[in-house]
Write a protein that holds these residues in place. Structure first.
Motif, short mmCIF file in Angstrom:
data_model
loop_
_atom_site.label_atom_id
_atom_site.label_comp_id
_atom_site.label_asym_id
_atom_site.label_seq_id
_atom_site.Cartn_x
_atom_site.Cartn_y
_atom_site.Cartn_z
N TRP A 3 32.89 35.08 51.93
CA TRP A 3 32.68 35.90 50.74
C TRP A 3 33.41 37.21 50.91
O TRP A 3 33.06 38.02 51.78
CB TRP A 3 31.19 36.14 50.51
CG TRP A 3 30.91 36.75 49.18
CD1 TRP A 3 30.69 36.09 48.02
CD2 TRP A 3 30.86 38.15 48.86
NE1 TRP A 3 30.49 36.98 47.01
CE2 TRP A 3 30.60 38.26 47.49
CE3 TRP A 3 31.03 39.31 49.60
CZ2 TRP A 3 30.48 39.46 46.85
CZ3 TRP A 3 30.91 40.52 48.95
CH2 TRP A 3 30.63 40.58 47.58
N THR A 4 34.42 37.43 50.10
CA THR A 4 35.15 38.70 50.14
C THR A 4 35.43 39.16 48.72
O THR A 4 35.61 38.35 47.81
CB THR A 4 36.49 38.58 50.90
OG1 THR A 4 37.27 37.56 50.29
CG2 THR A 4 36.27 38.24 52.37
N VAL A 5 35.47 40.45 48.55
CA VAL A 5 35.78 41.04 47.26
C VAL A 5 37.29 41.24 47.21
O VAL A 5 37.86 41.92 48.08
CB VAL A 5 35.05 42.39 47.07
CG1 VAL A 5 35.45 43.06 45.78
CG2 VAL A 5 33.54 42.17 47.12
N PRO A 6 37.96 40.67 46.21
CA PRO A 6 39.42 40.87 46.10
C PRO A 6 39.76 42.35 45.96
O PRO A 6 38.97 43.13 45.40
CB PRO A 6 39.79 40.11 44.83
CG PRO A 6 38.65 39.18 44.57
CD PRO A 6 37.43 39.81 45.17
N ARG A 7 40.92 42.73 46.46
CA ARG A 7 41.34 44.13 46.43
C ARG A 7 41.32 44.73 45.02
O ARG A 7 40.90 45.87 44.83
CB ARG A 7 42.74 44.28 47.02
CG ARG A 7 42.70 44.50 48.51
CD ARG A 7 44.07 44.71 49.07
NE ARG A 7 44.41 43.42 49.68
CZ ARG A 7 45.62 42.93 49.79
NH1 ARG A 7 46.65 43.59 49.37
NH2 ARG A 7 45.81 41.76 50.34
N GLU A 8 41.79 43.93 44.03
CA GLU A 8 41.82 44.45 42.65
C GLU A 8 40.41 44.76 42.15
O GLU A 8 40.19 45.76 41.48
CB GLU A 8 42.47 43.43 41.69
CG GLU A 8 43.76 42.82 42.15
CD GLU A 8 43.56 41.65 43.12
OE1 GLU A 8 42.76 40.72 42.86
OE2 GLU A 8 44.20 41.69 44.17
#
Length: 171
Positions: A3-8
């Motif tokens: 689970w990671t939050v995209p940079r944008e």
């Protein structure tokens, strides 16, 4: 699950947080942004939000469990909410819910949202959708449908890309 939050998305969230003089005040907006992107709020999303805002996870969990618009489980592509309050009940919302549960293979007596086995539809009985004068009302994703009959929704289920026919208020 990774689970990671995209940079944008993180940049968008950073911009949201910057609008508030106290980071904590951005909690609801951050949760909305995460849910809009991921479709629901996982434990990882709750913990990430707490870290981002310098809070304990319990403070975010309290919000997620208090507000009914936040989902803690994945839901179907089509979210069907049926109003169960008095005006809608008197106009047939309970029958509408029962028939849809039968049609979708869901339990009409179970509380909370239920998602079909194929993951396409999530059905939920909810409190007031604020259109008592056009009962019964149903919300499909973000569209409110008024004076809905079971036949209309059952017909829509066969072709969910199409919108339900609108019923003019006063007709």
């Amino acid at each position: 699950m990774d689970w990671t939050v995209p940079r944008e998305l993180e940049a968008e969230i950073d911009a949201l947080v910057a609008r508030y003089p106290v980071k904590r005040s951005a909690s609801l907006m951050v949760l909305h942004a995460l849910q809009a992107h991921f479709g629901w709020l996982s434990q990882e999303a709750i913990e990430w939000t707490a870290r981002k805002l310098g809070l304990q996870p319990i403070h975010i969990y309290e919000l997620v469990t208090f507000y009914p618009m936040f989902r803690q489980e994945p839901c179907g592509r089509w979210q069907i909410k049926i109003c169960r309050t008095l005006s809608c009940m008197l106009a047939g919302s309970h029958e509408l819910h029962r028939r849809l549960c039968e049609r979708l293979g869901l339990d009409p007596h179970r509380h909370g949202p239920q998602t079909t086995a194929d993951g396409r539809f999530t059905l939920e009985f909810v409190e007031c959708l604020a259109s008592c004068h056009t009962a019964p009302v149903v919300m499909i994703n973000d569209d409110l449908w008024e004076r809905v009959s079971p036949e209309q929704v059952e017909s829509w289920l066969a072709h969910p890309e199409e919108k339900l026919p609108r019923v003019e208020v006063g007709s």
